[in-house]
Design an enzyme around this catalytic site. Structure first.
Site, PDB file in Angstrom:
ATOM      1  N   CYS A 119       0.854  -1.195   0.000  1.00 29.66           N
ATOM      2  CA  CYS A 119       0.000   0.000   0.000  1.00 29.66           C
ATOM      3  C   CYS A 119       0.884   1.236   0.000  1.00 29.66           C
ATOM      4  O   CYS A 119       1.933   1.271   0.640  1.00 29.66           O
ATOM      5  CB  CYS A 119      -0.900  -0.007   1.231  1.00 29.66           C
ATOM      6  SG  CYS A 119      -1.950   1.454   1.402  1.00 29.66           S
ATOM      7  N   HIS A 120       0.448   2.273  -0.708  1.00 26.38           N
ATOM      8  CA  HIS A 120       1.276   3.481  -0.843  1.00 26.38           C
ATOM      9  C   HIS A 120       0.918   4.577   0.161  1.00 26.38           C
ATOM     10  O   HIS A 120       1.492   5.668   0.098  1.00 26.38           O
ATOM     11  CB  HIS A 120       1.165   4.045  -2.263  1.00 26.38           C
ATOM     12  CG  HIS A 120      -0.247   4.243  -2.730  1.00 26.38           C
ATOM     13  ND1 HIS A 120      -0.753   3.644  -3.849  1.00 26.38           N
ATOM     14  CD2 HIS A 120      -1.258   4.963  -2.217  1.00 26.38           C
ATOM     15  CE1 HIS A 120      -2.013   3.988  -4.013  1.00 26.38           C
ATOM     16  NE2 HIS A 120      -2.343   4.804  -3.041  1.00 26.38           N
TER      17      HIS A 120
END
Length: 472
Positions: free
Chosen positions: A182-183
């Site tokens: 996930c960013h």
């Protein structure tokens, strides 16, 4: 992201199986990242239930390969079965989504009819619950295919709900090598560089220079240590907090703000109360606790926290808009500019192939890295990527009040996975009713759940709908 020197022999036969290969977003990001790496090369097999979309992406991938900036050597092919995509794969990339007009729209609009507003609707709350129920059977199938066709492959999951999808992969195939990526933490690291420039005079830093200790669960992740070039970044956070008044935004103040924008007001409110910094965007944080979205009687009420709701129309329109943009690139109406996405997926692949080791945040089952959260539950912490190995790093404990908030969601997520494997809709309803955002009369909770099941019935065939007490 932090690198340690490694050694590798270049490979030109790496196989990547892309599940959700018709993706309107992640597929193109991967293509750009691969085009700019000369560390390894090979082939990408694109599989999607929408074969034509995967075929279109294969055309786009080939076109990207012919751009002047491209240094990577890759072939792209659309395949018609999951088995064909995964046979002998070294890496499996998962980025899937059901048609928004048939699913995501209802995840947002039906709860709104009952007075429940969601800023995202893809991780927790009513929307996150139903997205999980749809995803679990799909991710069981993916894990089973990995077990059969590429049992030693590394699986990168980018799909939300991140925690449930990744947990499902491990529940179906316990020996799988899977990580959820996930960013959100990257964005927080980038924001910290801005605070460092403003308050500490540290100029020109990039997000991957920021060293943070990450702990929690996806989209409800926390940081209690952050350093940049030898400086404690909580000095900058505290300095910024001292400049801020209590939030008092009006709807007109939000006119120029993207639906993905934030003013970090929820972040600072949580930091002020708990003494630990949230490491996700305000839109996600708001859905894990009831305080910011309840009471909300009109969509504009959420503006007081400096964020917007994401309307279902935006979700529905995003697919045809992305398709038009993709066609414009293929037709030559728009030029292709190969640029590195703000993602670390190819760097992580390089490390696993024997290149430079990297520390990055990932979602994997808890084996003690979060000692105060349940063992086996998927948690988000830093991990060290080295040749054919991902080692989660100890993150320490959360403050007790934050841990108690996170544990509610861990319990719900574990309950949903169990419900998905048993096809038990009544068990799924227990998790739904336990969601902090579902602040309704008990009869209304049952009614909302039944309404959502009915409108998404075609996507819930893995569940015993006829035998569910909650629907009777």
């Amino acid at each position: 992201m932090h690198e340690l020197t490694g050694t590798t022999t270049r490979r030109d036969d790496v196989v990547i199986g892309f599940v959700g290969g018709g993706s309107r977003d992640w597929a193109e990001k991967l293509m750009h990242a691969l085009a700019l790496t000369d560390e390894f090369g090979g082939s990408v097999r694109l599989y999607d239930v929408d074969y034509e979309s995967a075929r279109t992406n294969a055309q786009l991938g080939r076109k990207i390969q012919h751009q002047d900036e491209t240094v990577g050597d890759w072939t792209y092919d659309a395949v018609e079965s999951l088995d064909a995509a995964l046979e002998g794969a070294d890496f499996v990339v998962c980025s899937t989504q059901d048609p928004p007009a048939e699913t995501f729209k209802h995840d947002l609009d039906l709860p709104k009819e009952y007075g429940i507003y969601q800023t995202v609707g893809d991780t927790v709350g009513p929307g996150g619950t139903f997205r999980a129920l749809r995803a679990i059977p799909q991710y069981r199938e993916i894990a089973a295919a990995v077990r059969e066709h590429c049992p030693d492959a590394w699986v990168f999951n980018f799909t939300n709900p991140m925690t449930v999808c990744t947990r499902t992969l491990y529940e179906e195939y316990p020996d799988i090598n899977a990580v959820g990526i996930c960013h959100e933490v990257y964005h927080v690291q980038a924001w910290l560089t801005e605070l460092a420039a403003e308050h500490l005079g540290i100029e020109g830093a990039t997000y991957d220079e920021v060293d943070v200790t990450v702990k929690g669960i996806n989209h409800f992740t926390w940081i209690d240590e952050a350093r940049l070039r030898g400086r404690d970044l909580f000095e900058a956070v505290d300095a910024e907090l001292a400049t801020r008044d209590p939030p008092a935004y009006e709807p007109g103040d939000m006119s120029d703000l993207s639906v993905f924008g934030t003013n970090h007001e929820i972040t600072f409110d949580l930091y002020r109360r708990y003494g630990i910094l949230p490491a996700a965007g305000d839109r996600h944080l708001a859905e894990f606790v009831p305080w910011y979205l309840d009471p909300v009687t009109e969509p504009e009420d959420i503006h007081r926290w400096g964020i917007k709701l994401t309307p279902s129309e935006y979700r529905v329109d995003s697919w045809p808009k992305a398709e038009r943009e993709r066609e414009a690139l293929l037709d030559g109406e728009e030029s292709i500019s190969v640029a590195a996405p703000n993602e670390e997926m190819v760097d992580l692949m390089t490390a696993l192939l024997g290149g430079d080791a990297i520390k990055s945040n990932v979602n994997v089952p808890n084996r003690g890295q979060c000692p105060d959260l349940p063992d086996g539950a998927v948690v988000e912490t830093n991990a060290l990527f080295t040749e054919d190995s991902v080692t989660p790093l100890a993150a320490g404990r959360l403050p007790d009040p934050v841990r108690s908030l996170a544990e509610t969601h861990v319990t719900n997520q574990e309950t949903l996975v169990e419900a998905g494997f048993e096809g038990d809709l009544d068990l799924a309803f227990q998790a739904f009713r336990n969601e902090p955002l579902v602040t309704l009369d008990p009869a209304e909770i049952e009614s909302l759940f039944a309404d959502m099941v009915e409108v998404e019935r075609d996507y819930l065939t893995a569940y015993d709908l006829d035998g569910a007490d909650v629907l009777s």
